[in-house]
Write a protein that holds these residues in place. Sequence first.
Motif, short mmCIF file in Angstrom:
data_model
loop_
_atom_site.label_atom_id
_atom_site.label_comp_id
_atom_site.label_asym_id
_atom_site.label_seq_id
_atom_site.Cartn_x
_atom_site.Cartn_y
_atom_site.Cartn_z
N UNK A 51 -1.15 -6.02 -3.03
CA UNK A 51 -1.48 -4.84 -3.82
C UNK A 51 -1.70 -3.65 -2.92
N UNK A 52 -2.61 -2.78 -3.32
CA UNK A 52 -2.80 -1.52 -2.60
C UNK A 52 -3.37 -1.75 -1.21
N UNK A 53 -2.79 -1.09 -0.23
CA UNK A 53 -3.19 -1.26 1.16
C UNK A 53 -3.17 0.12 1.82
N UNK A 54 -4.26 0.48 2.48
CA UNK A 54 -4.30 1.77 3.17
C UNK A 54 -3.86 1.56 4.61
N UNK A 70 -1.31 5.13 1.15
CA UNK A 70 -1.68 3.94 0.41
C UNK A 70 -0.41 3.34 -0.16
N UNK A 71 -0.10 2.11 0.28
CA UNK A 71 1.15 1.48 -0.15
C UNK A 71 0.81 0.21 -0.91
N UNK A 72 1.54 0.00 -1.99
CA UNK A 72 1.40 -1.26 -2.72
C UNK A 72 2.30 -2.28 -2.05
N UNK A 73 1.71 -3.36 -1.54
CA UNK A 73 2.50 -4.33 -0.76
C UNK A 73 3.43 -5.16 -1.64
N UNK A 79 1.60 6.05 -2.18
CA UNK A 79 0.92 7.27 -2.57
C UNK A 79 0.31 7.88 -1.31
N UNK A 80 0.61 9.16 -1.02
CA UNK A 80 -0.02 9.79 0.13
C UNK A 80 -1.53 9.84 -0.11
N UNK A 81 -2.30 9.68 0.93
CA UNK A 81 -3.75 9.75 0.76
C UNK A 81 -4.16 11.17 0.40
N UNK A 82 -3.30 12.12 0.72
CA UNK A 82 -3.58 13.52 0.39
C UNK A 82 -3.14 14.41 1.52
N UNK A 83 -2.07 15.18 1.30
CA UNK A 83 -1.54 16.02 2.37
C UNK A 83 -2.58 17.02 2.85
N UNK A 84 -3.32 17.57 1.90
CA UNK A 84 -4.32 18.58 2.27
C UNK A 84 -5.38 17.96 3.18
N UNK A 85 -5.79 16.76 2.79
CA UNK A 85 -6.81 16.05 3.57
C UNK A 85 -6.26 15.73 4.96
#
Lengths: 91, 198
Positions: A51-54, A70-73, A79-85
């Motif tokens: 499942x979801x893995x950072x 964050x990738x679903x294995x 999903x990017x953790x957040x470009x701004x972050x």
Amino acid sequence: MMLIPCPWCGPRNEVEFHYGGQADVACPRDPDAVSDAEWARFLFFRANPMGAFTERWMHRAGCRRWFTVRRDTVTHEIRPVGAEQERAVTV
Amino acid sequence: MTADLYGASPLAARADALARHSAPEGVQGVRIAEVPFTAQVALRVDPRGGAAERIGTALGAALPGRPGQVARTDRVLVLGLGPDEWLVVGSEGTAPELQDTLTAALDGAHGAVVDVSAHRTIVRVSGPKARDLLNTGCALDLHPRVFGADQCAQTLLARAAVILLCRETDPADFWVFVRASYARYLADWLIDATEFDG
């Protein structure tokens, strides 16, 4: 083949990237103070979720910056953790 | 007795072959040629600091805020390579002057100005078929809607790490910055690709 969203260069082909494994693995503050078992746990033990893995990636053929996604294995949905972050911690 | 010093660009030995395989005329045209000996200076500086502003003023154009953007003045091109990294490209022989300008504008702030002119050479690929030729070895979408004039990208072309710069879209005019030691491989690959493309 995965399309990985680099926070700086945009979505790019997987072959342009280098994989860095699980994100947020904290190095013990005082390596001399931890036991061998604890040190081994830090060095070698990683989560292996279904499942979801950072995780960390580095855009080797592009901007050469490390970033977190964050990738679903199972589905490889990323999903990017957040470009701004990411921009806030990189620059 | 001393040997005479001489300079040869990385693709001097391929100049004839590249010219032979260039067909500039007609809609099928693609022209490949080296742009040798340009001045290239690598710049690292915090984009949010005063030094970045001073450098922008000294160059006559603000540093591009995002990787992939390009700023153009009469004298230089400034390619955004990373969040705090740029490549300043000028004409032959201007590297020391560029370096002095940038170092003076940096004024001791945390950063780096390095002459990397010998690091890469430039292969100019232009003509109506330039986009198709590059896309046989590059996965990026080079359509003008996505990758237009004054945009750049660091990516892989035929597995070689390059910086692609789009100078004009109609007719297409690309500069491919390639490391000197990969240049002959890339030139040979491009020649081969023109034949494959027909």
